[in-house]
Design an enzyme around this catalytic site. Sequence first.
Site, PDB file in Angstrom:
ATOM      1  CG  ASN A  42      -2.209   0.722   0.996  1.00 37.45           C
ATOM      2  OD1 ASN A  42      -2.336   1.514   0.054  1.00 37.45           O
ATOM      3  ND2 ASN A  42      -3.181   0.475   1.847  1.00 37.45           N
ATOM      4  CG  PHE A  43       0.198   3.925   2.338  1.00 42.71           C
ATOM      5  CD1 PHE A  43      -0.827   4.853   2.293  1.00 42.71           C
ATOM      6  CD2 PHE A  43       0.114   2.904   3.277  1.00 42.71           C
ATOM      7  CE1 PHE A  43      -1.910   4.790   3.172  1.00 42.71           C
ATOM      8  CE2 PHE A  43      -0.958   2.828   4.155  1.00 42.71           C
ATOM      9  CZ  PHE A  43      -1.963   3.778   4.104  1.00 42.71           C
ATOM     10  CG  LEU A  44       3.270   2.980  -5.841  1.00 45.52           C
ATOM     11  CD1 LEU A  44       4.787   2.961  -5.728  1.00 45.52           C
ATOM     12  CD2 LEU A  44       2.816   2.001  -6.928  1.00 45.52           C
ATOM     13  CB  THR A  60      -6.820  -2.392  -3.641  1.00 42.79           C
ATOM     14  OG1 THR A  60      -6.326  -1.565  -2.592  1.00 42.79           O
ATOM     15  CG2 THR A  60      -7.432  -3.633  -3.049  1.00 42.79           C
ATOM     16  CG  LEU A 119      -6.116   0.203   6.257  1.00 46.62           C
ATOM     17  CD1 LEU A 119      -5.001   0.529   7.235  1.00 46.62           C
ATOM     18  CD2 LEU A 119      -7.474   0.435   6.897  1.00 46.62           C
TER      19      LEU A 119
HETATM   20  C1  LIG Z   1       5.842 -10.942  -3.114  1.00 52.44           C
HETATM   21  C2  LIG Z   1       5.831  -9.573  -2.778  1.00 52.44           C
HETATM   22  C3  LIG Z   1       5.381  -8.696  -3.982  1.00 52.44           C
HETATM   23  C4  LIG Z   1       5.247  -7.246  -3.636  1.00 52.44           C
HETATM   24  C5  LIG Z   1       4.820  -6.377  -4.812  1.00 52.44           C
HETATM   25  C6  LIG Z   1       3.374  -6.613  -5.239  1.00 52.44           C
HETATM   26  C7  LIG Z   1       2.945  -5.619  -6.317  1.00 52.44           C
HETATM   27  C8  LIG Z   1       2.611  -4.262  -5.735  1.00 52.44           C
HETATM   28  C9  LIG Z   1       2.153  -3.320  -6.806  1.00 52.44           C
HETATM   29  C10 LIG Z   1       1.937  -1.924  -6.262  1.00 52.44           C
HETATM   30  C11 LIG Z   1       0.636  -1.794  -5.530  1.00 52.44           C
HETATM   31  C12 LIG Z   1       0.386  -0.378  -5.073  1.00 52.44           C
HETATM   32  C13 LIG Z   1      -0.911  -0.229  -4.325  1.00 52.44           C
HETATM   33  C14 LIG Z   1      -1.156   1.264  -4.084  1.00 52.44           C
HETATM   34  O1  LIG Z   1      -0.503   1.883  -3.312  1.00 52.44           O
HETATM   35  S1  LIG Z   1      -2.403   1.979  -5.021  1.00 52.44           S
HETATM   36  C15 LIG Z   1      -2.096   3.702  -4.835  1.00 52.44           C
HETATM   37  C16 LIG Z   1      -1.161   4.186  -5.891  1.00 52.44           C
HETATM   38  N1  LIG Z   1      -0.742   5.525  -5.619  1.00 52.44           N
HETATM   39  C17 LIG Z   1      -1.273   6.616  -6.196  1.00 52.44           C
HETATM   40  O2  LIG Z   1      -2.155   6.531  -7.017  1.00 52.44           O
HETATM   41  C18 LIG Z   1      -0.692   7.939  -5.709  1.00 52.44           C
HETATM   42  C19 LIG Z   1      -0.574   8.978  -6.800  1.00 52.44           C
HETATM   43  N2  LIG Z   1       0.164   8.432  -7.947  1.00 52.44           N
HETATM   44  C20 LIG Z   1       1.493   8.173  -7.921  1.00 52.44           C
HETATM   45  O3  LIG Z   1       2.202   8.363  -6.946  1.00 52.44           O
HETATM   46  C21 LIG Z   1       2.074   7.594  -9.206  1.00 52.44           C
HETATM   47  O4  LIG Z   1       1.237   7.927 -10.280  1.00 52.44           O
HETATM   48  C22 LIG Z   1       2.248   6.054  -9.144  1.00 52.44           C
HETATM   49  C23 LIG Z   1       3.284   5.708  -8.081  1.00 52.44           C
HETATM   50  C24 LIG Z   1       0.952   5.328  -8.849  1.00 52.44           C
HETATM   51  C25 LIG Z   1       2.747   5.557 -10.505  1.00 52.44           C
HETATM   52  O5  LIG Z   1       3.886   6.261 -10.871  1.00 52.44           O
HETATM   53  P1  LIG Z   1       4.026   6.987 -12.296  1.00 52.44           P
HETATM   54  O6  LIG Z   1       2.681   7.500 -12.648  1.00 52.44           O
HETATM   55  O7  LIG Z   1       5.122   7.949 -12.210  1.00 52.44           O
HETATM   56  O8  LIG Z   1       4.373   5.773 -13.306  1.00 52.44           O
HETATM   57  P2  LIG Z   1       5.826   5.215 -13.669  1.00 52.44           P
HETATM   58  O9  LIG Z   1       6.286   5.813 -14.933  1.00 52.44           O
HETATM   59  O10 LIG Z   1       6.737   5.332 -12.518  1.00 52.44           O
HETATM   60  O11 LIG Z   1       5.502   3.659 -13.892  1.00 52.44           O
HETATM   61  C26 LIG Z   1       4.552   3.263 -14.829  1.00 52.44           C
HETATM   62  C27 LIG Z   1       4.206   1.819 -14.540  1.00 52.44           C
HETATM   63  O12 LIG Z   1       3.595   1.731 -13.238  1.00 52.44           O
HETATM   64  C28 LIG Z   1       2.323   1.086 -13.376  1.00 52.44           C
HETATM   65  N3  LIG Z   1       1.419   1.621 -12.363  1.00 52.44           N
HETATM   66  C29 LIG Z   1       0.814   2.823 -12.343  1.00 52.44           C
HETATM   67  N4  LIG Z   1       0.058   2.936 -11.249  1.00 52.44           N
HETATM   68  C30 LIG Z   1       0.184   1.790 -10.572  1.00 52.44           C
HETATM   69  C31 LIG Z   1      -0.356   1.292  -9.373  1.00 52.44           C
HETATM   70  N5  LIG Z   1      -1.219   2.011  -8.633  1.00 52.44           N
HETATM   71  N6  LIG Z   1      -0.013   0.070  -8.945  1.00 52.44           N
HETATM   72  C32 LIG Z   1       0.842  -0.677  -9.665  1.00 52.44           C
HETATM   73  N7  LIG Z   1       1.390  -0.280 -10.831  1.00 52.44           N
HETATM   74  C33 LIG Z   1       1.058   0.946 -11.272  1.00 52.44           C
HETATM   75  C34 LIG Z   1       1.869   1.428 -14.772  1.00 52.44           C
HETATM   76  O13 LIG Z   1       0.868   0.527 -15.213  1.00 52.44           O
HETATM   77  C35 LIG Z   1       3.179   1.282 -15.520  1.00 52.44           C
HETATM   78  O14 LIG Z   1       3.496  -0.081 -15.723  1.00 52.44           O
HETATM   79  P3  LIG Z   1       3.212  -0.736 -17.166  1.00 52.44           P
HETATM   80  O15 LIG Z   1       1.802  -0.383 -17.539  1.00 52.44           O
HETATM   81  O16 LIG Z   1       4.203  -0.170 -18.126  1.00 52.44           O
HETATM   82  O17 LIG Z   1       3.386  -2.225 -16.994  1.00 52.44           O
END
Ligand SMILES: CCCCCCCCCCCCCC(=O)SCCNC(=O)CCNC(=O)[C@H](O)C(C)(C)COP(=O)(O)OP(=O)(O)OC[C@H]1O[C@@H](n2cnc3c(N)ncnc32)[C@H](O)[C@@H]1OP(=O)(O)O
Length: 573
Positions: A275-277, A311, A573
């Site tokens: 969470n909180f990315l 989520t 959350l």
């Molecule tokens: C085993 C353990 C595993 C652990 C990991 C499990 C996975 C966890 C996954 C994370 C779960 C997080 C759950 C939460 O916190 S969800 C809440 C997400 N946060 C926000 O919405 C806050 C405001 N937005 C931002 O800070 C940025 O826009 C974020 C950080 C969202 C993207 O930054 P930016 O806009 O500068 O993009 P980029 O150029 O760096 O990167 C582009 C790539 O990122 C993919 N993208 C965009 N949004 C999301 C998103 N919400 N989940 C996953 N991926 C996402 C996108 O499809 C593209 O990939 P692809 O389309 O080319 O493939």
Amino acid sequence: MSDHTAEPVADEVPQSEDEQSDAAADPTLVGEKKKKKKNKKNKGKKAVASDEIPSAPPEPATGHKISPGMMQQILKANPSLAAETQGADPKVVQEMLGSLTVEEMLTGMASGGKNKKDMASYKFWATQPVTRFGMSLLGNFPGLVTAANHGRIEDEPESERPDGPVREQKLEDVPKQGADLVDGFEWDTMDLDDEKQINEVYDLLTNHYVEDNDAMFRFNYSAAFINWALKSPGWLKSWHVGVRVSASKKLVAFISGIPVTLKVRNNDLKCSEINFLCIHKKLRAKRLAPVLIKEITRRCNLEEVWNAIYTAGVVLPKPISTCRYYHRSLDWLKLYDVGFSPLPVKSTKARQVSRYALPVNTGTPGLRHMEGKDVDAVQVLLRKYLDRFDLAPRLNKADIEHWLLNKDNNPEDRVVWSYVVEVSTLDYFNLPVINNFVSITKVDGKITDFFSFYKLESTALKKNTLVRAAYLFYYASETAFIESPDVKRALKTRLNALMNDALILAKGLGFHVFNALSLLDNSLFLVDQKFGAGDGSLHYYLFNWRTPFIKGGIDERNDVDEKNGSGIGMVML
Ligand SMILES: CCCCCCCCCCCCCC(=O)SCCNC(=O)CCNC(=O)[C@H](O)C(C)(C)COP(=O)(O)OP(=O)(O)OC[C@H]1O[C@@H](n2cnc3c(N)ncnc32)[C@H](O)[C@@H]1OP(=O)(O)O
């Protein structure tokens, strides 16, 4: 991820000089960002050989028969799908909708707008151990990513595979060091026991986390909320990952995980809950998100955690469920005043106020605040209740204590409110209550129900005022286990009584709105309790685990699906 859509959040805040100098640094962090042209294909139809005489007319792939009226309703509920099909022959649209699965309609996987990406365009996600999109308007991409065909498409349809990991991994293959960031930035493991560092996360989220489209509202995360959300039992410091500007040490990106044991259908998985990315606005679209995700994955893998739940409001490969947001006005005038709730055309302010009026006192006998002594009973009841869902956390006593009991002495910092219904044991077993006996022995009662909600405020930017939102959290009721063919009706009645009390209590505490998703058994009370549908969906994802789609409590018209309910028992959350 909490609601960021219908109850919109965040906006540009004036840039500090510090931020402007970060912007000047602004290097492309990793890789390029090219978008491939969309691969628009018609969905292939199965040919029937001329000598084959089908006993019944061939069904569309999903068995949906879409009438013209239903088509209109589906398109109304899915604006991006409507945009994509605008101007097309209605018969073709009708046939096309019939060939989509409910899941595709609801998740937007088949739709246009911002969701319109084919699998090949997910440059990062196509390389990750997640399930891929199946059929969509944009082409047919069945199959999974595996170690053997990493990043390529397999032919075997996903629906024919049992639940299980997408990729088998070994600890010895996990890199001991994180990937290098580009010059000017460095990794940091945040110490959330340090108030200063909690406040840095708070500042980053407050200024840069999920926003509403109209720039009217912004989440107002408190340090107490972050403490609660990120320091649950078993939390690891190494799963609180920051990126700082090397020169100024300013925190510009963050991602977090907490440990959770998750029941996914018949399996219990040791997972992280991600969470909180969040990335500073000036560093967006530079492919930093994949770097953060890979780093948190590496850190989870080092603890031999290979699965995760998360989520998002955006569509990624591939939602295991999709829920919808619902909002219940508690203080309609306030919500109207800040621009959250519009005045319906045929209504008046007075009518709206009276529509959402609530009694002052709760109605359920035996309802009281949850206390430490209730932890055991609530844990057992909730465990039993959540077992009825396909996806739910396994919560032990320490989890219950952390998530449901308020430990903060400062009322302003309070995050969670929990209530139980205690019925005298004698009442419960329908024995005659003998007053003397009860007063002498002081028998502890039985906990038959409980519910909880948490606080997350937003700032209404134009009015510079806070909107106090309560979010429905976990609840459970013994009524779900009565042995009767009418159990569903009884549960509906009971939940409506409990949720009405939850609304009364939240209003009494000064909350302006009560939010809930279409998960758990919420479909049984959302309409009766006057929740209004939000304009946003929340997609659930599992990392490195495949399982068929789980009902999200909404139907193909994006309405509450009381008949089928939801299989989601996990509140994020
Ligand atoms: C085993 C353990 C595993 C652990 C990991 C499990 C996975 C966890 C996954 C994370 C779960 C997080 C759950 C939460 O916190 S969800 C809440 C997400 N946060 C926000 O919405 C806050 C405001 N937005 C931002 O800070 C940025 O826009 C974020 C950080 C969202 C993207 O930054 P930016 O806009 O500068 O993009 P980029 O150029 O760096 O990167 C582009 C790539 O990122 C993919 N993208 C965009 N949004 C999301 C998103 N919400 N989940 C996953 N991926 C996402 C996108 O499809 C593209 O990939 P692809 O389309 O080319 O493939």
